[in-house]
Design a protein around this motif. Structure first.
Motif, short mmCIF file in Angstrom:
data_model
loop_
_atom_site.label_atom_id
_atom_site.label_comp_id
_atom_site.label_asym_id
_atom_site.label_seq_id
_atom_site.Cartn_x
_atom_site.Cartn_y
_atom_site.Cartn_z
N SER A 18 0.85 -1.20 0.00
CA SER A 18 0.00 0.00 0.00
C SER A 18 0.88 1.24 0.00
CB SER A 18 -0.92 0.00 1.21
OG SER A 18 -0.17 0.07 2.38
N VAL A 19 0.46 2.21 -0.72
CA VAL A 19 1.20 3.45 -0.85
C VAL A 19 0.72 4.41 0.24
CG1 VAL A 19 1.71 5.40 -2.36
CG2 VAL A 19 1.40 3.12 -3.32
N PRO A 20 1.66 4.92 1.05
CA PRO A 20 1.22 5.86 2.10
C PRO A 20 0.71 7.16 1.49
CG PRO A 20 3.61 5.74 2.03
CD PRO A 20 3.09 4.71 1.06
N VAL A 21 -0.28 7.68 2.10
CA VAL A 21 -0.87 8.94 1.65
C VAL A 21 -0.05 10.07 2.26
CG1 VAL A 21 -2.92 10.37 1.67
CG2 VAL A 21 -3.13 7.89 1.51
N THR A 22 0.48 10.94 1.40
CA THR A 22 1.32 12.02 1.90
C THR A 22 0.54 13.30 2.18
OG1 THR A 22 1.85 12.66 -0.36
CG2 THR A 22 3.37 11.14 0.76
N SER A 23 -0.56 13.47 1.53
CA SER A 23 -1.35 14.68 1.81
C SER A 23 -2.81 14.29 1.89
CB SER A 23 -1.15 15.73 0.72
OG SER A 23 -1.69 15.28 -0.49
N ARG A 24 -3.45 14.84 2.90
CA ARG A 24 -4.87 14.58 3.06
C ARG A 24 -5.65 15.80 2.61
NH1 ARG A 24 -5.30 13.67 9.08
NH2 ARG A 24 -3.58 15.10 8.99
N ARG A 25 -6.76 15.56 2.03
CA ARG A 25 -7.62 16.67 1.63
C ARG A 25 -8.44 17.10 2.83
NH1 ARG A 25 -10.28 17.80 -3.76
NH2 ARG A 25 -11.71 19.45 -3.20
N ARG A 26 -8.33 18.35 3.17
CA ARG A 26 -9.05 18.86 4.33
C ARG A 26 -10.39 19.42 3.87
NH1 ARG A 26 -5.14 20.19 8.73
NH2 ARG A 26 -7.02 20.94 9.70
N THR A 27 -11.40 19.16 4.63
CA THR A 27 -12.72 19.69 4.32
C THR A 27 -13.21 20.50 5.51
OG1 THR A 27 -13.77 17.69 5.17
CG2 THR A 27 -13.31 17.78 2.81
N ALA A 28 -14.04 21.46 5.21
CA ALA A 28 -14.61 22.28 6.27
C ALA A 28 -15.66 21.48 7.01
CB ALA A 28 -15.22 23.54 5.68
N HIS A 29 -15.68 21.62 8.31
CA HIS A 29 -16.69 20.96 9.12
C HIS A 29 -17.39 22.00 9.98
CE1 HIS A 29 -13.45 21.30 12.03
NE2 HIS A 29 -14.34 21.12 12.97
N ARG A 30 -18.52 21.63 10.45
CA ARG A 30 -19.31 22.57 11.25
C ARG A 30 -18.93 22.43 12.72
NH1 ARG A 30 -24.97 24.47 9.86
NH2 ARG A 30 -25.28 25.92 11.54
N PRO A 31 -18.44 23.50 13.35
CA PRO A 31 -18.06 23.41 14.76
C PRO A 31 -19.29 23.31 15.67
CG PRO A 31 -17.51 25.56 13.86
CD PRO A 31 -18.10 24.76 12.76
N SER A 32 -19.09 22.80 16.87
CA SER A 32 -20.19 22.64 17.81
C SER A 32 -20.61 24.00 18.38
CB SER A 32 -19.76 21.72 18.95
OG SER A 32 -18.75 22.34 19.71
N ARG A 33 -21.72 23.99 19.08
CA ARG A 33 -22.22 25.24 19.67
C ARG A 33 -21.28 25.77 20.75
NH1 ARG A 33 -28.74 24.77 20.29
NH2 ARG A 33 -29.15 24.53 18.07
N ALA A 34 -20.67 24.85 21.48
CA ALA A 34 -19.74 25.29 22.52
C ALA A 34 -18.54 26.00 21.92
CB ALA A 34 -19.28 24.09 23.35
N VAL A 35 -18.05 25.53 20.78
CA VAL A 35 -16.91 26.16 20.11
C VAL A 35 -17.34 27.50 19.52
CG1 VAL A 35 -15.29 25.92 18.20
CG2 VAL A 35 -15.75 23.98 19.68
N LEU A 36 -18.56 27.59 19.00
CA LEU A 36 -19.06 28.85 18.45
C LEU A 36 -19.30 29.90 19.53
CD1 LEU A 36 -21.52 27.71 15.65
CD2 LEU A 36 -19.31 28.82 15.39
N ALA A 37 -19.43 29.47 20.77
CA ALA A 37 -19.63 30.43 21.86
C ALA A 37 -18.36 31.25 22.12
CB ALA A 37 -20.06 29.71 23.12
N ILE A 38 -17.21 30.71 21.77
CA ILE A 38 -15.94 31.41 22.04
C ILE A 38 -15.87 32.75 21.30
CG2 ILE A 38 -13.43 31.28 21.79
CD1 ILE A 38 -13.72 28.25 22.35
N PRO A 39 -16.07 32.80 19.96
CA PRO A 39 -16.01 34.11 19.31
C PRO A 39 -17.15 35.03 19.72
CG PRO A 39 -16.52 32.42 17.69
CD PRO A 39 -16.20 31.73 18.97
N VAL A 40 -18.28 34.49 20.13
CA VAL A 40 -19.38 35.33 20.58
C VAL A 40 -18.99 36.04 21.89
CG1 VAL A 40 -21.75 35.31 21.43
CG2 VAL A 40 -21.14 33.98 19.41
N VAL A 41 -18.44 35.29 22.83
CA VAL A 41 -18.02 35.88 24.11
C VAL A 41 -16.87 36.86 23.88
CG1 VAL A 41 -16.93 35.33 26.32
CG2 VAL A 41 -18.83 33.95 25.49
N LEU A 42 -15.92 36.50 23.01
CA LEU A 42 -14.81 37.41 22.71
C LEU A 42 -15.30 38.68 22.02
CD1 LEU A 42 -12.01 34.96 21.56
CD2 LEU A 42 -12.15 36.23 23.70
#
Length: 134
Positions: free
Chosen positions: A6-30
């Motif tokens: 098997s050939v090792p994968v050298t680069s992974r494709r990154r995709t955007a994901h939706r952050p949780s509500r707790a994580v979204l509270a950080i920029p709101v409080v800031l």
């Protein structure tokens, strides 16, 4: 019989994901804290009485930081670590430079201080992203 390794994968494709509500509270409080801080700097620079202009300044600057922070959180998963660190550094440097300019400092001095803080934030966030990468 020959088998294929098997050939090792050298680069992974990154995709955007939706952050949780707790994580979204950080920029709101800031954003709320940033708006209060901006209004307080303007209030202390004036006669000490809260005015409508200071409230508008606090609301607009807090909402701007909040919106930019949420936008950065929503798309950070699709960015490579260097660009992600640069985005956090730019946001932090601009925010700190603006706050420094509110206390009647020159644009050159405010830009310089913002660039120093932005560079420091870039280094710290790059280190964190580099050491905590999967």
């Amino acid at each position: 019989m020959a088998t294929h390794a098997s050939v090792p994968v050298t680069s992974r494709r990154r995709t955007a994901h939706r952050p949780s509500r707790a994580v979204l509270a950080i920029p709101v409080v800031l954003g709320v804290a940033y708006g209060i801080w901006a209004a307080a700097i303007q209030r202390n620079g004036g006669d000490g009485v809260l005015s409508g202009g200071q409230i508008v300044l606090g609301l607009v600057s807090g909402l701007a930081v909040m919106a930019l922070g949420v936008g950065l959180l929503m798309m950070q998963g699709a960015l490579p670590r260097e660009l992600r660190a640069a985005a956090y550094g730019t946001l932090f440097g601009c925010a700190m430079g603006f706050l420094y300019s509110l206390s009647d400092h020159s644009i050159l001095r405010s830009s310089g201080l913002g660039a120093i803080w932005g560079g420091a934030m870039f280094l710290v966030s790059f280190y964190v992203f580099y050491t905590h990468e999967n």
